[in-house]
Motif scaffolding. Structure first.
Motif, PDB file in Angstrom:
ATOM      1  N   SER A   3     -16.668  74.927 -35.998  1.00  0.00           N
ATOM      2  CA  SER A   3     -16.684  73.469 -35.978  1.00  0.00           C
ATOM      3  C   SER A   3     -16.090  72.911 -37.274  1.00  0.00           C
ATOM      4  O   SER A   3     -16.042  73.599 -38.301  1.00  0.00           O
ATOM      5  CB  SER A   3     -18.113  72.963 -35.801  1.00  0.00           C
ATOM      6  N   GLU A   4     -15.688  71.643 -37.240  1.00  0.00           N
ATOM      7  CA  GLU A   4     -15.171  70.983 -38.434  1.00  0.00           C
ATOM      8  C   GLU A   4     -16.235  70.911 -39.516  1.00  0.00           C
ATOM      9  O   GLU A   4     -15.941  71.033 -40.704  1.00  0.00           O
ATOM     10  CB  GLU A   4     -14.667  69.578 -38.080  1.00  0.00           C
ATOM     11  N   HIS A   5     -17.470  70.704 -39.102  1.00  0.00           N
ATOM     12  CA  HIS A   5     -18.578  70.645 -40.057  1.00  0.00           C
ATOM     13  C   HIS A   5     -18.726  71.974 -40.790  1.00  0.00           C
ATOM     14  O   HIS A   5     -18.848  72.006 -42.025  1.00  0.00           O
ATOM     15  CB  HIS A   5     -19.874  70.298 -39.320  1.00  0.00           C
ATOM     16  N   LEU A   6     -18.690  73.088 -40.043  1.00  0.00           N
ATOM     17  CA  LEU A   6     -18.827  74.413 -40.655  1.00  0.00           C
ATOM     18  C   LEU A   6     -17.604  74.729 -41.522  1.00  0.00           C
ATOM     19  O   LEU A   6     -17.733  75.306 -42.613  1.00  0.00           O
ATOM     20  CB  LEU A   6     -19.005  75.468 -39.562  1.00  0.00           C
ATOM     21  N   LYS A   7     -16.436  74.336 -41.050  1.00  0.00           N
ATOM     22  CA  LYS A   7     -15.214  74.551 -41.828  1.00  0.00           C
ATOM     23  C   LYS A   7     -15.315  73.888 -43.201  1.00  0.00           C
ATOM     24  O   LYS A   7     -14.931  74.472 -44.227  1.00  0.00           O
ATOM     25  CB  LYS A   7     -14.015  74.011 -41.051  1.00  0.00           C
ATOM     26  N   LYS A   8     -15.860  72.678 -43.244  1.00  0.00           N
ATOM     27  CA  LYS A   8     -16.017  71.975 -44.517  1.00  0.00           C
ATOM     28  C   LYS A   8     -16.937  72.741 -45.460  1.00  0.00           C
ATOM     29  O   LYS A   8     -16.702  72.784 -46.672  1.00  0.00           O
ATOM     30  CB  LYS A   8     -16.547  70.569 -44.266  1.00  0.00           C
ATOM     31  N   HIS A   9     -17.987  73.345 -44.909  1.00  0.00           N
ATOM     32  CA  HIS A   9     -18.894  74.162 -45.728  1.00  0.00           C
ATOM     33  C   HIS A   9     -18.149  75.346 -46.338  1.00  0.00           C
ATOM     34  O   HIS A   9     -18.313  75.652 -47.529  1.00  0.00           O
ATOM     35  CB  HIS A   9     -20.072  74.656 -44.885  1.00  0.00           C
ATOM     36  N   HIS A  12     -15.865  74.237 -49.059  1.00  0.00           N
ATOM     37  CA  HIS A  12     -16.642  73.878 -50.251  1.00  0.00           C
ATOM     38  C   HIS A  12     -16.964  75.128 -51.071  1.00  0.00           C
ATOM     39  O   HIS A  12     -16.989  75.087 -52.307  1.00  0.00           O
ATOM     40  CB  HIS A  12     -17.926  73.164 -49.845  1.00  0.00           C
ATOM     41  N   HIS A  63     -25.031  80.438 -38.034  1.00  0.00           N
ATOM     42  CA  HIS A  63     -24.273  79.856 -36.932  1.00  0.00           C
ATOM     43  C   HIS A  63     -23.708  80.899 -35.974  1.00  0.00           C
ATOM     44  O   HIS A  63     -22.921  80.547 -35.077  1.00  0.00           O
ATOM     45  CB  HIS A  63     -23.138  78.997 -37.497  1.00  0.00           C
TER      46      HIS A  63
END
Length: 470
Positions: A3-9, A12, A63
């Motif tokens: 997901s985009e959310h996980l990609k951002k993590h 980071h 995840h």
């Protein structure tokens, strides 16, 4: 999918420059040196240190994202193909020699260091790291440890596991543990170091290794024994060992292999003989002289037509290089080159060589055979074309027969290449249903969410070579 959310993590943790998910980047890491097998990852991540690896693993475990640790991708069992998608972890940033301890005869390295680079660094100090896989110019220590790599010197010195003293490893839940130490003796609890070596990335992510070194041998000598009878060459191997001589190297090449290697390397190898043995001994000068004289006598007694001794180190290195280039040479013949390994007790080498030739005739395929004859590890190799489906069926059937024969002779389905995907259907032949159950129990205990290199080691329906698109 990530997901985009996980990609951002992930970004980071490692920075945008170390997170790659373009179609081109994913394609590059969708295959390894295993011919005609491909599977696309969802992303490629390049961590810079153990802490970043730990954070990545924690997120993946939470995840349920598969993780595939990868060195240089030189393995031949599809061991780094991401069959269930997920993330390929690269260790190109973690490639340093951290410590060379001359007092304790150890070297501590990160997993991404190239094998030959490390070997040359320790040799500059007059020390010796014996494991020498043919891919050592590009393979990494992390990959060697995960596959328990062998090499030309395995007969006398053993394989990678015999030199791994300690590991730093990230467990599937993200915990970081250390096993072993700079110790000659250590029986405190289960031997996790040995368990992790050869586990093919299915139990943990190795982030640091401490390896045993030994003093550099005083001298070495190399010879080539020529034969017009393949079985005579194989019998010479057994006879040398039976005479209580353990050479540093004892390699076998048959005539088809000799012809393509000479055409590739052009070093003056004989191509009008049926087989050669490449033999090397190292150690104190008087021991090397005595052993090589006795080995020459044994080879001639076993019907070698001649024995040639390298007169210079340049000649000797040319012979070693010729042996290590066998796969590259064979790969020039046809679009697809399938190099396998099967290992039998040394006493069965002659029987196994004959069986491989019989199997080749039975299935009407051309098999070139070479390998580490001294430790019973042969590499039957076929140059073919994956587009010729009929021939591919016959090639796979031939390898099935070869694995079955190796087990019948008290051997195994792989001596150094690992199980990965390609040997998984045959693992039960070797270890039995109970052995499979025990291994699966270990895997489940360490990795209950099955994120560590899933799809490897344990059997699928067949070993057919496929392209998996995502």
């Amino acid at each position: 999918m990530i997901s985009e959310h996980l990609k951002k993590h992930f970004i980071h943790i490692v920075g945008p420059e170390n997170y790659r998910d373009s179609q081109a980047e994913k394609l590059v890491y969708s295959y390894d040196a295993t011919p005609n097998y491909q599977a696309m990852p969802d992303a490629v991540i390049v961590p810079r240190n153990t802490e970043e690896v730990s954070q990545i693993v924690k997120l993946c475990n939470e995840h349920r994202v598969p993780l595939i640790p990868r060195g240089s991708g030189t393995n031949l069992c599809a061991g780094t193909c991401p069959t269930e998608g997920g993330i390929v972890l690269l260790f190109t940033h973690m490639n340093k020699l951290l410590e060379l301890d001359e007092e304790n005869l150890t070297v501590t390295v990160q997993p991404g260091i190239v094998t030959l680079d490390m070997i040359q660094a320790v040799e500059e100090k007059g020390l010796f790291y014996p494991p020498d896989p043919s891919s050592m110019k590009i393979s990494t220590i992390g990959g060697n440890i995960n596959e328990n790599s062998g090499g030309l010197r395995g007969l006398k010195y053993g394989v990678t596991r015999d030199y791994v003293l300690a590991l730093e490893a990230v467990m599937p839940n993200g915990d970081v543990i250390r096993t072993g130490g700079k110790l000659a003796k250590d029986v405190a609890g289960y031997d996790l170091t040995r368990l992790f070596v050869g586990s093919e990335g299915t139990l943990c992510i190795i982030t640091e290794a401490t390896l045993k070194l030994i003093p550099m041998p005083e001298t070495k000598q190399t010879m080539l024994a020529l034969y017009q009878d393949i079985e005579a060459a194989a019998k010479s191997v057994s006879a040398i060992i039976a005479n209580k001589i353990i050479p540093a190297t004892l390699e076998f090449l048959d005539q088809p292999t000799l012809q393509v290697v000479e055409d590739f390397a052009k070093i003056g190898l004989p191509t009008d003989v049926q087989a050669v043995l490449l033999i090397e001994q190292d150690g104190p000068l008087e021991v090397v002289t005595r052993d090589m004289k006795k080995i020459e006598e044994i080879c001639m007694k076993e019907k070698a037509i001649s024995v040639q001794i390298a007169q210079t180190e340049i000649e000797a290195e040319a012979l070693r290089t010729a042996r290590r280039s066998a796969l590259s040479a064979l790969a020039r013949l046809k679009p697809t080159t399938i190099l396998e390994d099967a290992t039998v007790p040394r006493s069965e080498i002659a029987t196994m060589v004959k069986a491989i030739n019989d199997i080749a005739r039975k299935h009407q395929v051309k098999i070139c055979t070479f390998g580490h004859a001294g430790d019973g590890n042969l590499h039957p190799t076929v140059a073919t074309d994956a587009r010729d489906h009929d021939e591919m069926e016959r090639v796979e059937a031939a390898f099935e027969d070869i694995f079955a024969k190796a087990i019948e002779l008290g051997g195994t389905i792989t001596g150094e290449h690992g199980v990965g995907i390609m040997k998984a259907p045959y693992l039960e032949w070797k270890v039995g249903a109970e052995g499979i159950a025990a291994m699966k129990a270990i895997k489940l205990a360490f990795d209950p969410n099955n994120i560590m290199n899933p799809g490897k080691v344990f059997a699928k329906e067949s070993r057919k070579r496929v392209v998996v698109s995502r």
